[in-house]
Design a protein around this motif. Sequence first.
Motif, PDB file in Angstrom:
ATOM      1  N   LEU A   1      30.396  42.004  31.958  1.00  0.00           N
ATOM      2  CA  LEU A   1      30.766  43.261  32.589  1.00  0.00           C
ATOM      3  C   LEU A   1      32.160  43.130  33.183  1.00  0.00           C
ATOM      4  CD1 LEU A   1      27.505  44.153  34.598  1.00  0.00           C
ATOM      5  CD2 LEU A   1      28.322  45.258  32.514  1.00  0.00           C
ATOM      6  N   PHE A   2      32.937  44.183  33.045  1.00  0.00           N
ATOM      7  CA  PHE A   2      34.250  44.232  33.679  1.00  0.00           C
ATOM      8  C   PHE A   2      34.538  45.668  34.064  1.00  0.00           C
ATOM      9  CE2 PHE A   2      38.825  45.129  33.370  1.00  0.00           C
ATOM     10  CZ  PHE A   2      39.289  44.267  34.352  1.00  0.00           C
ATOM     11  N   GLY A   3      35.009  45.875  35.274  1.00  0.00           N
ATOM     12  CA  GLY A   3      35.323  47.237  35.679  1.00  0.00           C
ATOM     13  C   GLY A   3      35.853  47.306  37.100  1.00  0.00           C
ATOM     14  N   LEU A   4      36.236  48.500  37.466  1.00  0.00           N
ATOM     15  CA  LEU A   4      36.706  48.780  38.822  1.00  0.00           C
ATOM     16  C   LEU A   4      35.488  49.046  39.697  1.00  0.00           C
ATOM     17  CD1 LEU A   4      39.136  49.334  40.724  1.00  0.00           C
ATOM     18  CD2 LEU A   4      38.924  51.737  40.082  1.00  0.00           C
ATOM     19  N   GLY A   5      35.398  48.352  40.831  1.00  0.00           N
ATOM     20  CA  GLY A   5      34.233  48.457  41.678  1.00  0.00           C
ATOM     21  C   GLY A   5      34.526  49.123  43.003  1.00  0.00           C
ATOM     22  N   VAL A   6      33.571  49.928  43.451  1.00  0.00           N
ATOM     23  CA  VAL A   6      33.592  50.488  44.799  1.00  0.00           C
ATOM     24  C   VAL A   6      32.590  49.700  45.628  1.00  0.00           C
ATOM     25  CG1 VAL A   6      33.235  52.530  46.219  1.00  0.00           C
ATOM     26  CG2 VAL A   6      34.209  52.763  43.921  1.00  0.00           C
TER      27      VAL A   6
ATOM     28  N   ASN B   1      42.243  36.743  48.026  1.00  0.00           N
ATOM     29  CA  ASN B   1      41.572  37.977  47.602  1.00  0.00           C
ATOM     30  C   ASN B   1      40.896  37.873  46.235  1.00  0.00           C
ATOM     31  OD1 ASN B   1      42.265  39.332  49.973  1.00  0.00           O
ATOM     32  ND2 ASN B   1      44.189  40.076  49.110  1.00  0.00           N
ATOM     33  N   VAL B   2      40.709  36.654  45.726  1.00  0.00           N
ATOM     34  CA  VAL B   2      39.968  36.468  44.471  1.00  0.00           C
ATOM     35  C   VAL B   2      38.874  35.431  44.711  1.00  0.00           C
ATOM     36  CG1 VAL B   2      40.058  35.797  42.046  1.00  0.00           C
ATOM     37  CG2 VAL B   2      41.982  37.020  43.067  1.00  0.00           C
ATOM     38  N   SER B   3      37.607  35.882  44.702  1.00  0.00           N
ATOM     39  CA  SER B   3      36.482  34.978  44.928  1.00  0.00           C
ATOM     40  C   SER B   3      35.713  34.756  43.635  1.00  0.00           C
ATOM     41  CB  SER B   3      35.546  35.524  46.005  1.00  0.00           C
ATOM     42  OG  SER B   3      34.922  36.719  45.569  1.00  0.00           O
ATOM     43  N   VAL B   4      35.182  33.539  43.485  1.00  0.00           N
ATOM     44  CA  VAL B   4      34.417  33.155  42.292  1.00  0.00           C
ATOM     45  C   VAL B   4      33.065  32.632  42.751  1.00  0.00           C
ATOM     46  CG1 VAL B   4      34.345  31.721  40.229  1.00  0.00           C
ATOM     47  CG2 VAL B   4      36.547  32.545  41.090  1.00  0.00           C
TER      48      VAL B   4
ATOM     49  N   ASN C   1      41.506  46.468  48.051  1.00  0.00           N
ATOM     50  CA  ASN C   1      41.568  46.831  49.465  1.00  0.00           C
ATOM     51  C   ASN C   1      40.148  46.742  50.017  1.00  0.00           C
ATOM     52  OD1 ASN C   1      40.238  49.276  48.739  1.00  0.00           O
ATOM     53  ND2 ASN C   1      42.202  50.279  48.385  1.00  0.00           N
ATOM     54  N   LYS C   2      39.911  47.343  51.169  1.00  0.00           N
ATOM     55  CA  LYS C   2      38.605  47.229  51.819  1.00  0.00           C
ATOM     56  C   LYS C   2      37.477  47.758  50.947  1.00  0.00           C
ATOM     57  CE  LYS C   2      36.122  48.611  56.024  1.00  0.00           C
ATOM     58  NZ  LYS C   2      36.198  49.370  57.308  1.00  0.00           N
ATOM     59  N   TRP C   3      37.755  48.778  50.151  1.00  0.00           N
ATOM     60  CA  TRP C   3      36.696  49.457  49.402  1.00  0.00           C
ATOM     61  C   TRP C   3      36.700  49.164  47.914  1.00  0.00           C
ATOM     62  CZ3 TRP C   3      33.186  51.360  52.523  1.00  0.00           C
ATOM     63  CH2 TRP C   3      33.565  51.779  53.813  1.00  0.00           C
ATOM     64  N   LEU C   4      37.849  48.794  47.365  1.00  0.00           N
ATOM     65  CA  LEU C   4      37.970  48.659  45.916  1.00  0.00           C
ATOM     66  C   LEU C   4      38.151  47.208  45.489  1.00  0.00           C
ATOM     67  CD1 LEU C   4      40.389  51.631  45.115  1.00  0.00           C
ATOM     68  CD2 LEU C   4      37.894  51.583  44.862  1.00  0.00           C
ATOM     69  N   THR C   5      37.442  46.822  44.412  1.00  0.00           N
ATOM     70  CA  THR C   5      37.647  45.521  43.788  1.00  0.00           C
ATOM     71  C   THR C   5      37.570  45.692  42.275  1.00  0.00           C
ATOM     72  OG1 THR C   5      35.292  44.971  43.821  1.00  0.00           O
ATOM     73  CG2 THR C   5      36.636  44.178  45.674  1.00  0.00           C
ATOM     74  N   SER C   6      38.166  44.740  41.596  1.00  0.00           N
ATOM     75  CA  SER C   6      37.983  44.639  40.158  1.00  0.00           C
ATOM     76  C   SER C   6      37.014  43.482  39.930  1.00  0.00           C
ATOM     77  CB  SER C   6      39.323  44.377  39.469  1.00  0.00           C
ATOM     78  OG  SER C   6      39.152  44.336  38.072  1.00  0.00           O
ATOM     79  N   ASN C   7      35.913  43.739  39.230  1.00  0.00           N
ATOM     80  CA  ASN C   7      34.840  42.765  39.107  1.00  0.00           C
ATOM     81  C   ASN C   7      34.644  42.329  37.659  1.00  0.00           C
ATOM     82  OD1 ASN C   7      34.223  44.559  41.547  1.00  0.00           O
ATOM     83  ND2 ASN C   7      32.849  42.846  41.896  1.00  0.00           N
ATOM     84  N   ILE C   8      34.409  41.033  37.488  1.00  0.00           N
ATOM     85  CA  ILE C   8      34.085  40.460  36.185  1.00  0.00           C
ATOM     86  C   ILE C   8      32.787  39.682  36.337  1.00  0.00           C
ATOM     87  CG2 ILE C   8      34.801  38.910  34.341  1.00  0.00           C
ATOM     88  CD1 ILE C   8      37.693  39.364  35.198  1.00  0.00           C
ATOM     89  N   THR C   9      31.837  39.935  35.457  1.00  0.00           N
ATOM     90  CA  THR C   9      30.567  39.206  35.461  1.00  0.00           C
ATOM     91  C   THR C   9      30.293  38.669  34.066  1.00  0.00           C
ATOM     92  OG1 THR C   9      29.561  40.486  37.253  1.00  0.00           O
ATOM     93  CG2 THR C   9      28.065  39.402  35.734  1.00  0.00           C
ATOM     94  N   PHE C  10      29.919  37.385  34.008  1.00  0.00           N
ATOM     95  CA  PHE C  10      29.463  36.780  32.757  1.00  0.00           C
ATOM     96  C   PHE C  10      28.113  36.139  33.029  1.00  0.00           C
ATOM     97  CE2 PHE C  10      28.927  33.042  30.041  1.00  0.00           C
ATOM     98  CZ  PHE C  10      28.943  33.648  28.786  1.00  0.00           C
TER      99      PHE C  10
ATOM    100  N   ILE D   1      33.239  37.196  39.421  1.00  0.00           N
ATOM    101  CA  ILE D   1      34.614  37.108  39.932  1.00  0.00           C
ATOM    102  C   ILE D   1      34.980  38.464  40.531  1.00  0.00           C
ATOM    103  CG2 ILE D   1      37.026  36.658  39.373  1.00  0.00           C
ATOM    104  CD1 ILE D   1      36.066  35.038  36.972  1.00  0.00           C
ATOM    105  N   ALA D   2      35.369  38.456  41.797  1.00  0.00           N
ATOM    106  CA  ALA D   2      35.750  39.694  42.493  1.00  0.00           C
ATOM    107  C   ALA D   2      37.207  39.589  42.922  1.00  0.00           C
ATOM    108  CB  ALA D   2      34.848  39.931  43.695  1.00  0.00           C
ATOM    109  N   MET D   3      38.010  40.539  42.494  1.00  0.00           N
ATOM    110  CA  MET D   3      39.433  40.592  42.845  1.00  0.00           C
ATOM    111  C   MET D   3      39.634  41.775  43.784  1.00  0.00           C
ATOM    112  SD  MET D   3      40.904  39.725  39.039  1.00  0.00           S
ATOM    113  CE  MET D   3      39.511  40.546  38.246  1.00  0.00           C
ATOM    114  N   LYS D   4      39.821  41.473  45.056  1.00  0.00           N
ATOM    115  CA  LYS D   4      39.881  42.511  46.082  1.00  0.00           C
ATOM    116  C   LYS D   4      41.199  43.274  46.024  1.00  0.00           C
ATOM    117  CE  LYS D   4      39.244  43.190  51.056  1.00  0.00           C
ATOM    118  NZ  LYS D   4      38.980  42.512  52.349  1.00  0.00           N
TER     119      LYS D   4
END
Length: 297
Positions: free
Chosen positions: A288-293, A229-232, A262-271, A257-260
């Motif tokens: 960028l870092f935040g909670l993603g829909v 559940n963590v893709s780079v 559930n189906k709709w929510l991820t925590s995302n990091i972008t550099f 970097i996307a940390m899943k």
Amino acid sequence: MKKIILSVLFISTFSFAQTKQEIKDIEKVTKAVEDSTRTSGWVKKGLFTALFNQSSFDNWLAGGQSNLSVNASLNYDMNYKSEKTAWDNKLLMGYGVTKIQGAELLKSDDRIEFISLYGRKAKGYWFYSVFFNFKSQITTNLGNNPENWSLPKSTSFFSPAFIQIGPGMLWKKSDNLKINFAPATSRFIIVMDQDLADAGAFGVDPGDNLRFELGAAISGYYKFNLVTNVSVENILNLYTNYLENPQNVDLDYQINIAMKINKWLTSNITFHAIYDDNAFRGLQTRQLFGLGVNYGF
């Protein structure tokens, strides 16, 4: 009677185990068929993400400023594959704003990029290739760094716009791992905003709206799962201009970097890091870092 009951239980257990094995076998066959169908034709997939960041302070003695940040992005792939052909297309779009209490609304992201890479089978993982790349932004950005910029604005739509095109060789192991070498790449830098053009922004001669360069380009793409559940995702572009200062290599590198959750929510990091001495004599970075829909399609 005991023997009969034991026999029934044994047969039931054996049948259940056999059924489970049959299900596993069917799933393996189904997956194999799906994998085989993916080896040819079009594969299309997209991901829309909205990131939210918010901080609020009220009578907080340690200090702090309330702020709200919203970023939206689109990552869309449309890839074609056959026995002799590989054609990969990617659209990247992003836009974001930040509001800090007591300050004006500021952009935190603004970009549009389209990448098309066509390859014709040579041998093994190698392809003869032609690539096309377009990059620009959507809206005008006010000059918010007066120490390094003397105009009231630093960018606008199609100011700049970067277009690259050239033949080369593609090494592609999969959709998630590929490198393209293009030693004869034409690059066009377009500055349609006349104020920016008159100032000679982005390397154009003052008053001109177009700059032409000829050089070498290298692009790489690598996506993998770090853990479950963590893709780079890594996107790298390098370019050197033969006609002027070839030792100055332009860099554009992005890691997502996307940390899943559930189906709709991820925590995302972008550099995102950019070095282009025609635009700015220094390294440009964005984080960028935040909670993603998320919405996948």
